[in-house]
Design an enzyme around this catalytic site. Structure first.
Site, PDB file in Angstrom:
ATOM      1  N   ARG A  52       0.858  -1.187   0.000  1.00 40.00           N
ATOM      2  CA  ARG A  52       0.000   0.000   0.000  1.00 40.00           C
ATOM      3  C   ARG A  52       0.888   1.228   0.000  1.00 40.00           C
ATOM      4  O   ARG A  52       1.866   1.278   0.751  1.00 40.00           O
ATOM      5  CB  ARG A  52      -0.904  -0.007   1.233  1.00 40.00           C
ATOM      6  CG  ARG A  52      -1.828  -1.195   1.235  1.00 40.00           C
ATOM      7  CD  ARG A  52      -2.687  -1.259   2.469  1.00 40.00           C
ATOM      8  NE  ARG A  52      -3.556  -2.435   2.395  1.00 40.00           N
ATOM      9  CZ  ARG A  52      -4.435  -2.774   3.320  1.00 40.00           C
ATOM     10  NH1 ARG A  52      -4.580  -2.026   4.398  1.00 40.00           N
ATOM     11  NH2 ARG A  52      -5.173  -3.852   3.168  1.00 40.00           N
TER      12      ARG A  52
ATOM     13  N   GLN B  96      -0.295  -9.975   5.437  1.00 41.12           N
ATOM     14  CA  GLN B  96      -1.488 -10.152   6.261  1.00 41.12           C
ATOM     15  C   GLN B  96      -1.722 -11.631   6.498  1.00 41.12           C
ATOM     16  O   GLN B  96      -1.538 -12.445   5.591  1.00 41.12           O
ATOM     17  CB  GLN B  96      -2.715  -9.601   5.527  1.00 41.12           C
ATOM     18  CG  GLN B  96      -2.687  -8.108   5.340  1.00 41.12           C
ATOM     19  CD  GLN B  96      -3.956  -7.630   4.660  1.00 41.12           C
ATOM     20  OE1 GLN B  96      -4.354  -8.157   3.630  1.00 41.12           O
ATOM     21  NE2 GLN B  96      -4.582  -6.631   5.240  1.00 41.12           N
TER      22      GLN B  96
ATOM     23  N   HIS C 141     -10.641 -15.348   4.368  1.00 41.47           N
ATOM     24  CA  HIS C 141     -11.961 -14.982   3.878  1.00 41.47           C
ATOM     25  C   HIS C 141     -12.871 -16.171   4.049  1.00 41.47           C
ATOM     26  O   HIS C 141     -12.537 -17.283   3.645  1.00 41.47           O
ATOM     27  CB  HIS C 141     -11.886 -14.517   2.420  1.00 41.47           C
ATOM     28  CG  HIS C 141     -11.111 -13.248   2.287  1.00 41.47           C
ATOM     29  ND1 HIS C 141      -9.780 -13.220   1.940  1.00 41.47           N
ATOM     30  CD2 HIS C 141     -11.474 -11.966   2.536  1.00 41.47           C
ATOM     31  CE1 HIS C 141      -9.355 -11.966   1.968  1.00 41.47           C
ATOM     32  NE2 HIS C 141     -10.350 -11.183   2.318  1.00 41.47           N
TER      33      HIS C 141
ATOM     34  N   LYS D 137     -18.130  -4.123  11.304  1.00 39.16           N
ATOM     35  CA  LYS D 137     -17.034  -4.972  11.762  1.00 39.16           C
ATOM     36  C   LYS D 137     -16.901  -4.962  13.277  1.00 39.16           C
ATOM     37  O   LYS D 137     -17.345  -4.034  13.946  1.00 39.16           O
ATOM     38  CB  LYS D 137     -15.714  -4.520  11.135  1.00 39.16           C
ATOM     39  CG  LYS D 137     -15.213  -3.184  11.661  1.00 39.16           C
ATOM     40  CD  LYS D 137     -13.844  -2.821  11.092  1.00 39.16           C
ATOM     41  CE  LYS D 137     -13.458  -1.412  11.514  1.00 39.16           C
ATOM     42  NZ  LYS D 137     -12.327  -0.872  10.802  1.00 39.16           N
TER      43      LYS D 137
ATOM     44  N   HIS E 127     -14.297 -10.977   6.127  1.00 46.32           N
ATOM     45  CA  HIS E 127     -12.849 -10.755   6.070  1.00 46.32           C
ATOM     46  C   HIS E 127     -12.341 -10.851   7.491  1.00 46.32           C
ATOM     47  O   HIS E 127     -12.962 -10.317   8.409  1.00 46.32           O
ATOM     48  CB  HIS E 127     -12.508  -9.329   5.619  1.00 46.32           C
ATOM     49  CG  HIS E 127     -13.020  -8.948   4.283  1.00 46.32           C
ATOM     50  ND1 HIS E 127     -12.190  -8.765   3.214  1.00 46.32           N
ATOM     51  CD2 HIS E 127     -14.267  -8.683   3.840  1.00 46.32           C
ATOM     52  CE1 HIS E 127     -12.907  -8.382   2.166  1.00 46.32           C
ATOM     53  NE2 HIS E 127     -14.174  -8.324   2.524  1.00 46.32           N
TER      54      HIS E 127
END
Length: 666
Positions: free
Chosen positions: A388, A406, A410, A493, A539
């Site tokens: 990123r 990471q 999923h 979330k 996620h």
RNA sequence: GCCGACUUGGCGCAAUUGGCAGCGCACCGUACUUGUAAUACGGGGGUUAGGGGUUCAAGUCCCCUAGUCGGCUCCA
């Protein structure tokens, strides 16, 4: 003289009318009063029927008042040195305060010393803070030299005040005059809601200016940057010192410093900002962390997938990432189109992007075949490296990087599975974090903001999903903090916040529902009745990123990793060269059992070796000399300096193996 | 990205108003072989982040670039 009835600290009292807090609270640690629930100056005059209580300087409200008053004195000091400085806002914050100024020249570190001197003078004068009610019109005239204050007056009572709420509130507009007690003259004034300490002397010597920095006016990057000075303030010098020691402790734990000292990782300039390399010792730790995570995922029904680091642009067009987050992505690798001599395209041009997220790849795996409800829940896991383009000013050690891995999963579930699966995921996440040594958690539930069009998806699904998350979070028994409006645009979330060994909180795992991507990729499965249904996607990143988690663990343990994670678990130090073979025989047994052990056969003195390996934070130092060898024993020395001598070798080996196996700290 | 500060051997730091780049640790060598946090002596190592400028002379002053740090903004 009429009499009024007032409740003071719970007791009913009769007072002369016109009485104020000074007469009621003679204890010098009481710096303000709470009248009918509202914080007021001690000088506030009480009315018949009022209920008041003293606010101690060491209470949360009292500390805020102290810090707010210190901010005023700072502003007064700045204007005493530079009368041209225009005032922004100056609120109390955690552990301190700040004040923003519009000045020609930014403050330099030397300026802070001069400002502290000027503050000391003001504090010693014991200037009184006197509240004065005004109105918009008068204040605008009176503060005509303070354009930012006038802007705040214009915003009074509106939600837009935001950070300026310490200056103007919904109620009446007030100015505080600083009055010299000798002359009675007003020496300074500031637009402010208050309340304040009775006088500047009460700020005492438990304060310090800490740093200067720029900050956007009203927190908006389109506005001008003002120069901010930060300070800290405490009721006593001792408490100030204790605060400074806490900061020093945090600095000692800084993973950037420990990473270099312990030879774990580095950020070579040649590679680029925010891109880390892990050295062999850090590499061992990463491998151990990852291996254990893999094992636990496998046991919990996850399937391992792999995906490439780059992809053609169309994937991120379909996922929406390019539309939403292009700024945060590295620019594309451009494959130019090839044209033949007739101008006919022989090969079409393509843009390839480094991936900022793994989800579209996992979605393609889902779509690689027709899915049945029998396949669900489908849990895909990958240590996926993503890149990123974080803005240069936000990069920070391992916690904010441009390249990271990471531990991404999923989960594709039916709406009916959702609650059960979320419960399992949350339990799994918390269990694994505990294994790595974090055990103090709370949860945050991020929900959508009603009426904001950025949130996509059927409101009814949002409602059930949010309710499900809420239910699951509540069932965990952990403290649940609402975070309204904090959801991603595609779903609500839960995030797991962990408190570390010195009480700081870190956002760790997030468990996120997504109603957007299944729609965009037209995901479906065949239900028992033969109809096509859309799966719900979850996620879940557990560590967030390995790099970041590595940094957090380093700070949590202050580099004193538990044996199972420590890059070197055991170092043997012979008392004299003659005992080296004996120690090697013990090390061989440990090595055979998989222990990371070395023997220090260098020609340093024994004391030096102990010092070296203690500073390297090795969990077990094993010493052996003549007494040990004769007894078939070995001696332990630990990082905290304590020692246990003459332990039979079998016991010593068993003890080391058990500590590693049980993932305990030593 | 914005504002400010900073960047000197591997690491931590010194170097007066612009005037011979130094110290400690680490490293290498030699001697020493010691019972719980630094054995002694000797040696090597820097185009002062990179580039440009001012000056008789630049680690030091000016400009540009990169990186780091502290904030602000941001964080899928």
């Amino acid at each position: 003289m009429s009499v009024i009835k007032v409740t003071v600290d719970g007791a009913s009292r009769e007072l002369e009318s016109g009485s104020d807090g000074f007469g009621l609270f003679t204890d010098k640690t009481i710096v303000a009063q709470r009248v009918n629930g509202e914080l007021r100056d001690l000088a506030h005059k009480l009315q018949d029927g009022d209920v008041t209580e003293g606010v101690a300087i060491s209470s949360p409200d009292g500390l805020n008042i102290l810090r707010h008053s210190a901010a005023h004195v700072l502003a007064q000091a700045v204007q005493s040195i530079n009368p041209e400085a225009k005032l922004g806002i100056g609120p109390p914050i955690t552990d301190g305060f700040y004040y923003d100024f519009d000045v020609e020249t930014p403050f330099a570190p030397e300026d802070l010393k001069a400002l502290e001197k000027a503050m000391d003078r003001i504090i010693r004068q014991g200037q009184r803070f006197i509240r004065r009610v005004t109105n918009d019109g008068d204040a605008t005239v009176e503060l005509s030299n303070e354009p930012y204050k006038i802007e705040l007056i214009g915003l009074k009572g509106s939600d837009a005040v935001g950070e300026g709420s310490a200056e103007v509130g919904a109620g009446e507009l007030t100015i505080y005059d600083n009055v010299d007690p000798q002359t009675g003259n007003v020496v300074w004034k500031d637009l402010c809601r208050g309340p304040h300490l009775p006088n500047t002397r009460m700020i005492g010597n438990g304060y310090a200016l800490t740093r200067s920095a720029a900050a956007y006016w009203r927190g908006n990057e389109n506005n001008k940057q003002l120069q901010r000075i930060y300070g800290t303030a405490w009721p006593t010098k001792d408490e100030l010192r204790a605060h400074q020691e806490r900061l020093e402790e945090a600095a000692r734990r800084d993973h950037r410093r420990l990473g270099a000292e312990l030879d774990l990782f580095s950020f070579p300039e040649e590679i680029g900002s925010g891109l880390a390399v892990f050295h062999p010792k850090g590499g061992i730790m990463r491998r151990v962390m990852e291996d254990y995570s893999r094992k636990r995922h496998e046991e919990s029904g996850y399937e391992f997938v792999y995906s490439p680091h780059i992809t053609k642009s169309n994937l991120f067009e379909q996922s929406g990432h390019l539309a939403w987050y292009a700024d945060g992505m590295f620019p594309p690798m451009v494959m130019d189109e090839e044209v033949d001599e007739n101008g006919v395209v022989r090969k079409q041009g393509q843009n390839y992007y480094l991936k900022p997220m793994n989800c579209p790849f996992h979605i393609l795996i889902f779509k690689s075949q027709a899915r049945s409800y029998r396949d669900l829940p489908l849990r895909m896991f990958e240590f996926g490296s993503v890149y990123r383009y974080e803005k240069s000013g936000v990069l920070h050690g391992l916690t904010r990087v441009r390249g990271m891995t990471q531990d991404d999963a999923h989960l594709f579930v039916t709406p009916d599975n959702m609650e059960e699966e979320l419960t399992k995921v949350l339990g799994f996440v918390l269990g694994l974090l505990r294994d790595y040594g974090l055990d103090d958690f709370y949860l945050e539930l991020s929900t959508k903001e009603e009426g904001n069009p950025k949130f996509v998806g059927d409101p009814a699904i949002w409602e059930t999903a949010t309710a499900t998350l809420q239910k699951v979070a509540t069932a965990s028994g952990l403290e649940l903090v609402p975070d309204p409006g904090g959801a991603a645009f595609y779903g609500p979330k839960i995030s797991v916040q962990a408190r570390d060994a010195i009480g700081r909180t870190w956002q760790m795992s997030t468990i996120q529902l997504d109603f957007n991507l299944p729609e965009r990729f037209d995901l479906e499965y065949t239900a028992p009745d033969g109809t096509k249904q859309r799966p719900v996607m979850i996620h879940r990143a557990l560590f967030g990123s390995i790099e970041r988690f590595f940094g957090v663990l380093t700070e949590h343990y202050a580099g004193h990793f538990p044996p199972w994670l420590a890059p070197v678990q055991v170092v043997g130090v012979p008392i004299a060269e003659a005992f080296s073979p004996y120690l090697h025989s013990i090390a061989d047994r440990l090595k055979a059992a998989g222990v990371r052990v070395t023997i220090d056969d260098s020609d340093d003195r024994m004391q030096k070796k102990i010092r070296n390996h203690t500073m390297a934070k090795v969990p077990f130092i094993l010493l052996a000399g003549g007494e040990d060898e004769a007894a078939g024993a070995v001696s332990f020395r630990f990082r905290d300096g304590h020692q246990e001598n003459g332990i039979p070798v079998d016991d010593a080996v068993a003890r080391i193996l058990k500590a590693i196996e049980d993932k305990v700290q030593v």
